[in-house]
Design a protein around this motif. Structure first.
Motif, PDB file in Angstrom:
ATOM      1  N   SER A 361      45.066 -50.834  31.516  1.00  0.00           N
ATOM      2  CA  SER A 361      44.475 -49.500  31.606  1.00  0.00           C
ATOM      3  C   SER A 361      43.605 -49.274  30.380  1.00  0.00           C
ATOM      4  CB  SER A 361      45.562 -48.418  31.672  1.00  0.00           C
ATOM      5  OG  SER A 361      46.337 -48.425  30.478  1.00  0.00           O
ATOM      6  N   THR A 362      42.788 -48.248  30.452  1.00  0.00           N
ATOM      7  CA  THR A 362      41.952 -47.859  29.322  1.00  0.00           C
ATOM      8  C   THR A 362      42.171 -46.378  29.047  1.00  0.00           C
ATOM      9  OG1 THR A 362      40.251 -49.502  29.800  1.00  0.00           O
ATOM     10  CG2 THR A 362      39.592 -47.609  28.462  1.00  0.00           C
ATOM     11  N   ALA A 363      42.445 -46.067  27.789  1.00  0.00           N
ATOM     12  CA  ALA A 363      42.634 -44.682  27.366  1.00  0.00           C
ATOM     13  C   ALA A 363      41.633 -44.372  26.265  1.00  0.00           C
ATOM     14  CB  ALA A 363      44.058 -44.462  26.866  1.00  0.00           C
ATOM     15  N   THR A 364      41.065 -43.179  26.309  1.00  0.00           N
ATOM     16  CA  THR A 364      40.058 -42.795  25.318  1.00  0.00           C
ATOM     17  C   THR A 364      40.329 -41.391  24.800  1.00  0.00           C
ATOM     18  OG1 THR A 364      38.562 -41.894  26.999  1.00  0.00           O
ATOM     19  CG2 THR A 364      38.280 -44.216  26.399  1.00  0.00           C
ATOM     20  N   GLN A 365      39.869 -41.160  23.596  1.00  0.00           N
ATOM     21  CA  GLN A 365      39.895 -39.817  23.011  1.00  0.00           C
ATOM     22  C   GLN A 365      38.668 -39.656  22.130  1.00  0.00           C
ATOM     23  OE1 GLN A 365      43.528 -38.154  21.186  1.00  0.00           O
ATOM     24  NE2 GLN A 365      42.301 -37.662  19.376  1.00  0.00           N
ATOM     25  N   SER A 366      38.070 -38.460  22.160  1.00  0.00           N
ATOM     26  CA  SER A 366      36.989 -38.131  21.241  1.00  0.00           C
ATOM     27  C   SER A 366      37.170 -36.692  20.791  1.00  0.00           C
ATOM     28  CB  SER A 366      35.613 -38.316  21.895  1.00  0.00           C
ATOM     29  OG  SER A 366      35.443 -37.399  22.965  1.00  0.00           O
ATOM     30  N   SER A 367      36.747 -36.422  19.572  1.00  0.00           N
ATOM     31  CA  SER A 367      36.851 -35.059  19.041  1.00  0.00           C
ATOM     32  C   SER A 367      35.690 -34.800  18.093  1.00  0.00           C
ATOM     33  CB  SER A 367      38.181 -34.847  18.310  1.00  0.00           C
ATOM     34  OG  SER A 367      38.273 -35.674  17.171  1.00  0.00           O
ATOM     35  N   SER A 395      38.431 -34.303  23.944  1.00  0.00           N
ATOM     36  CA  SER A 395      38.551 -34.831  25.306  1.00  0.00           C
ATOM     37  C   SER A 395      39.430 -36.081  25.276  1.00  0.00           C
ATOM     38  CB  SER A 395      37.179 -35.165  25.890  1.00  0.00           C
ATOM     39  OG  SER A 395      36.557 -36.204  25.167  1.00  0.00           O
ATOM     40  N   LYS A 396      40.285 -36.222  26.309  1.00  0.00           N
ATOM     41  CA  LYS A 396      41.204 -37.355  26.398  1.00  0.00           C
ATOM     42  C   LYS A 396      41.285 -37.800  27.848  1.00  0.00           C
ATOM     43  CE  LYS A 396      44.050 -35.456  22.655  1.00  0.00           C
ATOM     44  NZ  LYS A 396      45.359 -35.470  21.994  1.00  0.00           N
ATOM     45  N   ASN A 397      41.327 -39.118  28.040  1.00  0.00           N
ATOM     46  CA  ASN A 397      41.416 -39.675  29.379  1.00  0.00           C
ATOM     47  C   ASN A 397      42.232 -40.954  29.358  1.00  0.00           C
ATOM     48  OD1 ASN A 397      39.415 -38.081  31.261  1.00  0.00           O
ATOM     49  ND2 ASN A 397      38.331 -38.367  29.311  1.00  0.00           N
ATOM     50  N   ASN A 398      42.878 -41.218  30.499  1.00  0.00           N
ATOM     51  CA  ASN A 398      43.641 -42.448  30.669  1.00  0.00           C
ATOM     52  C   ASN A 398      43.514 -42.851  32.125  1.00  0.00           C
ATOM     53  OD1 ASN A 398      45.572 -44.505  30.846  1.00  0.00           O
ATOM     54  ND2 ASN A 398      46.943 -43.511  29.377  1.00  0.00           N
ATOM     55  N   THR A 399      43.115 -44.095  32.363  1.00  0.00           N
ATOM     56  CA  THR A 399      42.941 -44.540  33.745  1.00  0.00           C
ATOM     57  C   THR A 399      44.266 -44.569  34.507  1.00  0.00           C
ATOM     58  OG1 THR A 399      43.080 -46.853  33.010  1.00  0.00           O
ATOM     59  CG2 THR A 399      40.874 -45.893  33.246  1.00  0.00           C
ATOM     60  N   ASN A 400      45.388 -44.497  33.791  1.00  0.00           N
ATOM     61  CA  ASN A 400      46.691 -44.393  34.446  1.00  0.00           C
ATOM     62  C   ASN A 400      46.986 -42.978  34.926  1.00  0.00           C
ATOM     63  OD1 ASN A 400      47.544 -47.007  34.398  1.00  0.00           O
ATOM     64  ND2 ASN A 400      48.642 -46.831  32.456  1.00  0.00           N
ATOM     65  N   SER A 401      46.165 -42.017  34.516  1.00  0.00           N
ATOM     66  CA  SER A 401      46.401 -40.620  34.851  1.00  0.00           C
ATOM     67  C   SER A 401      45.299 -40.101  35.756  1.00  0.00           C
ATOM     68  CB  SER A 401      46.461 -39.768  33.573  1.00  0.00           C
ATOM     69  OG  SER A 401      46.534 -38.396  33.883  1.00  0.00           O
ATOM     70  N   LEU A 402      45.693 -39.260  36.702  1.00  0.00           N
ATOM     71  CA  LEU A 402      44.708 -38.642  37.584  1.00  0.00           C
ATOM     72  C   LEU A 402      44.019 -37.464  36.918  1.00  0.00           C
ATOM     73  CD1 LEU A 402      46.736 -38.640  40.939  1.00  0.00           C
ATOM     74  CD2 LEU A 402      45.002 -40.282  40.178  1.00  0.00           C
ATOM     75  N   VAL A 403      44.576 -36.999  35.792  1.00  0.00           N
ATOM     76  CA  VAL A 403      44.059 -35.812  35.121  1.00  0.00           C
ATOM     77  C   VAL A 403      43.688 -36.165  33.683  1.00  0.00           C
ATOM     78  CG1 VAL A 403      44.561 -33.456  34.384  1.00  0.00           C
ATOM     79  CG2 VAL A 403      45.503 -34.308  36.537  1.00  0.00           C
ATOM     80  N   GLU A 441      51.108 -39.221  26.906  1.00  0.00           N
ATOM     81  CA  GLU A 441      51.803 -38.067  27.478  1.00  0.00           C
ATOM     82  C   GLU A 441      51.116 -37.530  28.726  1.00  0.00           C
ATOM     83  OE1 GLU A 441      53.776 -36.132  23.438  1.00  0.00           O
ATOM     84  OE2 GLU A 441      51.650 -35.821  23.883  1.00  0.00           O
ATOM     85  N   LEU A 442      49.797 -37.463  28.718  1.00  0.00           N
ATOM     86  CA  LEU A 442      49.099 -36.861  29.865  1.00  0.00           C
ATOM     87  C   LEU A 442      49.188 -37.734  31.109  1.00  0.00           C
ATOM     88  CD1 LEU A 442      46.012 -38.265  30.442  1.00  0.00           C
ATOM     89  CD2 LEU A 442      45.584 -37.191  28.243  1.00  0.00           C
ATOM     90  N   GLY A 443      49.565 -38.998  30.952  1.00  0.00           N
ATOM     91  CA  GLY A 443      49.651 -39.905  32.093  1.00  0.00           C
ATOM     92  C   GLY A 443      51.036 -40.017  32.693  1.00  0.00           C
ATOM     93  N   PHE A 444      52.043 -39.286  32.124  1.00  0.00           N
ATOM     94  CA  PHE A 444      53.409 -39.398  32.651  1.00  0.00           C
ATOM     95  C   PHE A 444      54.029 -38.008  32.663  1.00  0.00           C
ATOM     96  CE2 PHE A 444      57.835 -40.725  32.912  1.00  0.00           C
ATOM     97  CZ  PHE A 444      57.758 -41.833  33.760  1.00  0.00           C
ATOM     98  N   THR A 445      53.682 -37.217  33.666  1.00  0.00           N
ATOM     99  CA  THR A 445      54.102 -35.823  33.759  1.00  0.00           C
ATOM    100  C   THR A 445      54.726 -35.552  35.127  1.00  0.00           C
ATOM    101  OG1 THR A 445      51.958 -35.092  34.618  1.00  0.00           O
ATOM    102  CG2 THR A 445      52.230 -35.122  32.228  1.00  0.00           C
ATOM    103  N   THR A 446      55.279 -34.362  35.266  1.00  0.00           N
ATOM    104  CA  THR A 446      55.767 -33.932  36.568  1.00  0.00           C
ATOM    105  C   THR A 446      54.587 -33.891  37.546  1.00  0.00           C
ATOM    106  OG1 THR A 446      57.513 -32.597  35.555  1.00  0.00           O
ATOM    107  CG2 THR A 446      56.885 -32.065  37.816  1.00  0.00           C
ATOM    108  N   PRO A 447      54.704 -34.528  38.702  1.00  0.00           N
ATOM    109  CA  PRO A 447      53.571 -34.577  39.642  1.00  0.00           C
ATOM    110  C   PRO A 447      53.025 -33.189  39.955  1.00  0.00           C
ATOM    111  CG  PRO A 447      55.312 -36.063  40.362  1.00  0.00           C
ATOM    112  CD  PRO A 447      55.867 -35.309  39.196  1.00  0.00           C
ATOM    113  N   GLY A 448      51.697 -33.064  39.855  1.00  0.00           N
ATOM    114  CA  GLY A 448      51.032 -31.808  40.168  1.00  0.00           C
ATOM    115  C   GLY A 448      50.918 -30.848  39.011  1.00  0.00           C
TER     116      GLY A 448
END
Length: 654
Positions: A361-367, A395-403, A441-448
Motif C-alpha cells: 500500500s501507499t500512504a501519504t501526508q502533506s501539511s 491532507s492524509k491518504n492511504n490506499t488501504n483506506s476508502l476515506v 489509524e484512518l485505514g482501520f476504523t469502524t465501517p462507515g
C-alpha cells in the motif's frame, strides 16, 4: 546499507586522531554549558519569561549520568516514563503527559530545527542519534501546537547537537570504548575541525549487545557529519547522518512465561533491520533587528522484518521518504518602556510510506502551516505577555483506506509571566491544540465512520523559584480532550465479521491533569541534587469507560539524581527512578506493577583520560514497562526489562 554505515563509522576514528595534533596545544577542561533553551520563539534564549514548564539536559548531564541514548537520558535524568519498543536497540516510547499508547502521536520531536516524527504508528527513533553529538535536550511539557503544529498536545522534545547550537566551534576530539553485561560492546568517536569561520563536526558510534532476552541481539551503527561556515551576521551549513539497527524480535510473554523465565523468546526466528538517512541545509542571517532562518531536511527510512510462526513466515517491509521545510523570521525591539519579540513562520512537510509486497500500500501526508507569536515585556514590572496563532492545512491518504483526510486546523495560545520578587515568578497559559488521525489509524476504523479531528483545551499554571544554589519549578496543568483518537479493542471494526473486534475510534471526552515538580540544589560545590516528580490523572470523563484510567498511563513518577565529587578528579553519580502502577486495558481489570530502579556510576579523571564503571538496575529489580494484553484479570503480552547490568568504559579527550 548496514555495511556502508559500519565503514563510515570506522572512518571517524582516524579522523578523530588526525584532529589530535591540532588540539593538543589548546587542551583544557571543558566548561559546563549554561542552561539555555530553545524558547517559544524557536530561537535560543532564557526560559524565565516563558509561560510553560521546561526541563533541560546538557551534554555534561548526559556524560555524568552515563546515559547511552537520548531516550535513556530523558528517562534516567528527568524521570519521564518510557515503554520498551518492540524493535529494541535502546528505543523507548516516551510519554510526557499521560497519553499512553498514543504518546508518540501526541508529542513532537525536533532535531536541529527539523521535525522527525513519523506519520504512522511506527514511532520516532531516537537511539540512532550519536549521544556524543548532543549538546542539549529540552523537554517542553504541555502543548507546543502554535509553533510545532499537529500532535503537540503532550509536549515537545527538542534535541540540539553541538554543531547545531550556532556557537563558535573549536578543534576537539574524543574516543570512547565500553564493555558490559549482556555482551555489550560500544565504541564512539567524534571530532571537530575548525578554522576561521569554517567548521566540520563528525560523529560515529557502534553498539552491539546480546541483550537480556533470547533472540534480542542488536547491532546499532550511526555516523553524522555537519559542515558550516559563519561570520558575524551569516551562518550556512549542511548535514548528513545515517543510522542502522539489526535486531532480533523476541516477542511478548504470558504472565506464566514471564514468571518462569523472563529471558525466553516466543519468536526465535523473527528479526528486523531499520536504516535511516537524514540530510539537511541551514541558512541563518541577522539583518538589523531581524533574525532570518531557513531549514530544509529530508529523511529516508527502510524497514525489513521477518515473522515466523506455525502458520508459516511473512515479511513486513516498507520505505519512507519525508521532507521538511521551515522559514522563520524573528524581530526584536527594545524601547524605554517595553521590549517586543515577534516571530513569524511557515512550515511545509511531505511524507510517504510504501509498504512492499503483494499486499502493499501507499500512504501519504502533506501539511502547510503559518504561525505567529508575539512577546511583549514591560520594563517597569518585568511582565511578559504572549500571544500565538497557527493555521495548518493537512491532507492524509492511504490506499488501504476508502476515506482520506483533508482539513484545516487552528491552534492558539495566550500566556503571562510575572516576576513577584527577585527570586520568584509566576506564569500561566491557556490555548487549544489538535491532532488528526495518522495514516494507519484512518485505514482501520469502524465501517462507515470517519475519525473526527482531536481537539484539546489546554491550561497551565506554575511558579519558579531561583536563589543561589536552588532552582525550583512547580506547575499544575489540565488538558480537556474531545474526540481523542485511539485504538479500542472492543469497538466494532473491519475484522468483527470474523470474530475479532477492535478499531481506531474517537473516544468519549478524556482529561489529563496533574502536578509536576522540577528542582535543583547545589548543596556544596562538590554535591548537587536534581529531582523531578509528577502526580497526574489520565481518565475518561464519560461513556463506557467513564472514570477509568487511560491505558498505559501511570499516575505517578519520580526521579532523584545526585552528582558528588568526593575529591579532585573523582566523580560519583547516581539516581533512583520510580514509576507507579498502570493498567494495560480500558476496563482497568489488569495492572502492571509499580517499579523502582537505581543507577550508580563512578568516574576517575586523569589528565585527558576518564575511566568509569556504571551499574544500571543496581538492585536487580524484575519489572516490565510494556504490556498489551489483559486476560481474566491477568496482564499478558509482556516485554520484560533487563536486570542488573554493568558497563566499564574508557574515554579520552584531545
Amino acid at each position: 546499507m548496514k555495511t556502508c554505515i559500519s565503514r563510515a563509522c570506522l572512518a571517524v576514528f582516524p579522523l578523530a586522531m588526525a584532529a589530535t595534533s591540532t588540539v593538543m596545544a589548546q587542551n583544557q577542561p571543558t566548561a559546563s554549558l549554561k542552561e539555555v533553551v530553545v524558547t517559544a520563539s524557536r530561537v535560543a534564549g532564557p526560559r524565565e519569561s516563558q509561560p510553560f514548564g521546561t526541563s533541560v539536559i546538557t551534554a555534561e548531564d548526559i556524560q555524568r549520568s552515563g546515559a547511552v541514548t537520548v531516550n535513556d537520558a530523558i528517562m534516567r535524568i528527568l524521570g519521564v516514563p518510557g515503554r520498551q519498543d518492540s524493535y529494541g536497540g535502546g528505543d523507548y516510547a516516551l510519554d510526557l503527559r499521560g497519553f499512553g499508547s498514543t504518546s508518540d502521536n501526541n508529542q513532537v520531536v525536533i532535531v536541529d530545527g527539523i521535525r522527525i516524527n513519523e506519520a504512522d504508528l511506527g514511532g520516532t527513533r531516537l537511539a540512532g542519534i550519536p549521544i556524543e553529538s548532543v549538546a542539549q535536550i529540552e523537554v517542553i511539557r504541555g502543548s507546543g501546537a502554535v509553533l510545532y503544529g499537529e500532535g503537540a498536545t503532550g509536549g515537545v522534545i527538542i534535541i540540539t547537537t553541538k554543531a547545531g547550537t550556532g556557537t563558535a566551534r573549536k578543534n576537539a576530539a574524543s574516543l570512547y570504548a565500553g564493555v558490559g553485561s549482556y555482551g555489550l560492546r560500544e565504541e564512539r568517536a567524534n571530532a571537530t575541525l575548525a578554522s576561521g569561520g569554517f567548521s566540520l563536526d563528525i560523529n560515529g558510534m557502534n553498539r552491539k549487545a546480546d541483550n537480556h532476552r533470547d533472540n534480542f541481539r542488536s547491532d546499532t551503527d550511526a555516523v553524522s557529519a555537519v559542515a558550516q561556515w559563519s561570520n558575524d551576521w551569516l551562518r550556512v551549513g549542511a548535514s548528513v547522518s545515517q543510522d542502522g539497527l539489526d535486531t532480533g524480535l523476541p516477542g511478548s510473554l504470558t504472565a506464566a512465561q514471564y514468571q518462569n523465565n523472563p529471558r525466553q523468546t516466543t519468536s526465535p526466528s523473527n528479526n528486523a533491520t531499520i536504516d535511516n538517512v537524514r540530510s539537511g541545509l541551514l541558512a541563518e542571517a541577522v539583518v538589523g533587528n531581524w533574525q532570518l532562518t531557513a531549514d530544509a531536511g529530508s529523511r529516508e527510512k527502510k524497514l525489513r522484518s521477518l515473522y515466523v510462526s506455525s502458520y508459516g513466515s511473512s515479511n513486513y517491509d516498507y520505505d519512507v521518504k519525508a521532507t521538511n521545510y521551515a522559514l522563520r523570521a524573528v524581530h526584536s525591539a527594545s524601547l524605554s518602556k517595553f521590549s517586543n519579540k515577534l516571530t513569524l513562520g511557515n512550515d511545509y512537510a511531505t511524507w510517504q510510506r510504501d509498504v512492499l509486497g503483494s499486499y502493499g500500500s501507499t500512504a501519504t501526508q502533506s501539511s502547510r502551516a503559518w504561525y505567529l507569536r508575539d512577546e511583549l515585556t514591560l520594563a517597569s514590572t518585568g511582565t511578559t505577555l504572549s500571544l500565538g496563532l497557527r493555521s495548518e492545512r493537512i491532507s492524509k491518504n492511504n490506499t488501504n483506506s476508502l476515506v482520506g483526510l483533508a482539513d484545516d486546523q487552528n491552534a492558539w495560545e495566550l500566556g503571562l509571566s510575572q516576576p513577584v520578587s527577585k527570586e520568584v515568578s509566576i506564569y500561566g497559559r491557556v490555548g487549544h491544540s489538535f491532532r488528526l488521525a495518522n495514516v494507519d489509524e484512518l485505514g482501520f476504523t469502524t465501517p462507515g465512520l470517519t475519525l473526527l479531528p482531536q481537539r484539546s483545551k489546554d491550561l497551565e499554571l506554575g511558579s519558579r523559584y531561583a536563589s543561589g544554589p536552588v532552582k525550583f519549578d512547580a506547575r499544575w496543568y489540565r488538558s480537556a480532550l474531545t474526540n481523542e483518537i485511539g485504538y479500542d479493542p472492543s469497538a466494532i471494526g473491519p475484522s468483527s465479521l470474523f470474530g475479532f473486534n477492535g478499531a481506531n475510534v474517537n473516544f468519549d471526552p478524556t482529561r489529563r491533569s496533574g502536578i509536576e515538580l522540577d528542582g535543583r540544589y547545589a548543596y556544596t560545590q562538590n554535591l548537587s541534587l536534581r529531582v523531578n516528580a509528577a502526580l497526574r490523572k489520565s481518565t475518561f470523563e464519560s461513556g463506557p469507560y467513564a472514570g477509568k484510567d487511560v491505558p498505559l498511563a501511570p499516575r505517578g513518577t519520580a526521579a532523584l539524581h545526585a552528582d558528588w565529587t568526593p575529591m579532585t578528579n573523582h566523580l560519583v553519580s547516581g539516581g533512583v527512578n520510580w514509576v507507579s502502577s498502570q493498567h494495560p486495558d480500558f476496563a482497568n481489570q489488569c495492572s502492571m506493577p509499580a517499579y523502582t530502579t537505581a543507577d550508580a556510576r563512578y568516574a576517575y579523571q586523569w589528565q585527558s583520560f576518564e575511566v568509569s564503571l556504571g551499574i544500571s538496575n543496581l538492585f536487580d529489580r524484575k519489572f516490565y514497562t510494556q504490556a498489551y494484553g489483559c486476560a481474566g484479570g491477568v496482564t499478558t503480552a509482556i516485554y520484560p526489562e533487563a536486570g542488573r547490568a554493568a558497563i566499564a568504559a574508557l574515554r579520552v579527550k584531545f
